[in-house]
Motif scaffolding. Structure first.
Motif, mmCIF file in Angstrom:
data_model
loop_
_atom_site.group_PDB
_atom_site.id
_atom_site.type_symbol
_atom_site.label_atom_id
_atom_site.label_comp_id
_atom_site.label_asym_id
_atom_site.label_seq_id
_atom_site.Cartn_x
_atom_site.Cartn_y
_atom_site.Cartn_z
ATOM 1 N N GLY A 15 0.798 -1.225 0.000
ATOM 2 C CA GLY A 15 0.000 0.000 0.000
ATOM 3 C C GLY A 15 0.825 1.266 0.000
ATOM 4 O O GLY A 15 0.395 2.286 0.530
ATOM 5 N N THR A 18 -0.820 4.127 -2.132
ATOM 6 C CA THR A 18 -2.023 4.557 -1.419
ATOM 7 C C THR A 18 -1.661 5.405 -0.214
ATOM 8 O O THR A 18 -2.297 6.429 0.058
ATOM 9 C CB THR A 18 -2.834 3.331 -0.962
ATOM 10 N N SER A 21 -0.573 8.864 -1.371
ATOM 11 C CA SER A 21 -1.726 9.693 -1.716
ATOM 12 C C SER A 21 -2.417 10.219 -0.464
ATOM 13 O O SER A 21 -2.792 11.402 -0.394
ATOM 14 C CB SER A 21 -2.720 8.883 -2.553
ATOM 15 N N LYS A 176 -2.809 -1.149 6.198
ATOM 16 C CA LYS A 176 -4.079 -1.865 5.988
ATOM 17 C C LYS A 176 -4.615 -2.474 7.282
ATOM 18 O O LYS A 176 -5.116 -3.607 7.291
ATOM 19 C CB LYS A 176 -3.913 -2.946 4.920
#
Length: 303
Positions: A15, A18, A21, A176
């Motif tokens: 991730g 992600t 971002s 996560k």
């Protein structure tokens, strides 16, 4: 003056993009400047367009087509090519000022962080000389690893390897966390965050293989650990190896994890605060007056 940045690393699927971002979104919400650098030559989709993208210099697809290399070999080639053309990064980053946080998104090939000397050379270039970037490594490990304890300690070993290889301030992150919510007791979760080697001694659920002679002395067949039919003398070599890895991690005492849920802005902010502390970002900023960020109409002060 120094510049400030974080190198976001970790295995494939952890991730990283992600998180980059979410971090950029959080910085914008808090009116902080950021500069996004993508160093993954295979990345395609971005929430925020990178300010610098390695694909403008070289892309993995082109290397694989033209050089006949596979994904791993092609990626190593891309980074070796980058090291031969470091002006591509230097020219862009020299104009970045100290109020920016430089967010560097790395690819997921684990070789870069364990034994290939390409990344240490890149880090030295970024943190020394004209760029002089205060860097912090953020190493992401997917939280679902904690469901399989040997796999978790293997991932932890890769994080420790990156810490030793790069010699940077390091923040290790279990990403996560929303995927494992409710699957692990809070008491056990704290022990995962500290990489407690004792977790393996208490693990009776993981599957590993022992080997049993097939009868002719030359062949072996796998049997599941704990199987009553397995000969006692065969033991469980994978379990012993796992415990040896966990003991090595415990002896160094270097690795602990922070929790990350990118859907939770407070969680992202907490990771950012650790990164800021590691690179001493706030100590280098100019002091501000309380109303510096407020645009007031002078006419409101007139009768």
């Amino acid at each position: 003056m120094s510049k400030f940045g974080t190198v976001v690393m970790g295995p494939a699927g952890a991730g990283k993009t992600t998180f980059c971002s979410a971090l950029i979104q959080h910085l914008r919400h808090n009116r902080r400047s950021c500069y996004y650098v993508n160093l993954d030559p295979a990345a395609e989709d971005f929430v925020f367009e990178p300010d610098v993208d390695i694909k403008e210099l070289i892309s993995l697809d082109d290397v694989m087509d033209e050089m006949g290399l596979g994904p791993n070999g092609g990626l190593i080639y891309c980074f070796e090519f980058l090291l031969e053309n470091l002006d591509f990064l230097t020219d862009s980053l020299e104009t970045v000022t100290e109020e920016y946080l430089i967010v560097i998104d790395m690819p997921g090939q684990i070789e870069l962080y364990t034994h290939v000397p390409v990344l240490p050379a890149l880090v030295k270039h970024l943190s020394r000389g004209s760029l002089n970037i205060n860097l912090c490594a953020a190493y992401l490990l997917e939280a679902t690893f904690i469901v399989d304890r040997p796999k978790f300690f293997a991932g932890t070993l890769s994080a420790m390897s990156a810490m030793l290889m790069l010699e940077l301030p390091h923040v290790n992150v279990l990403s996560k966390m929303d995927l494992v919510k409710g699957t692990v007791a809070k008491r056990d979760l704290k022990r995962f965050l500290d990489a407690d080697a004792g977790l393996l001694d208490e693990d009776n659920t993981h599957r590993s293989l022992a080997f049993e002679p097939a009868g002719d002395g030359d062949m072996v067949v796998p049997v599941e650990a704990g199987d009553p039919s397995a000969p006692r003398q065969a033991g469980d070599p994978f379990a012993r190896l796992n415990r040896a890895v966990a003991k090595l991690i415990d002896d160094f005492g270097m690795v602990s994890f922070l929790q990350l849920d990118v859907q939770n802005e407070d969680s992202v902010g907490a990771i950012l605060s650790y990164i800021d502390d590691a690179i001493q970002y706030h100590e280098a900023q100019e002091p501000r007056e309380p109303n510096d960020d407020i645009d007031m109409d002078p006419s409101t002060y007139m009768d």
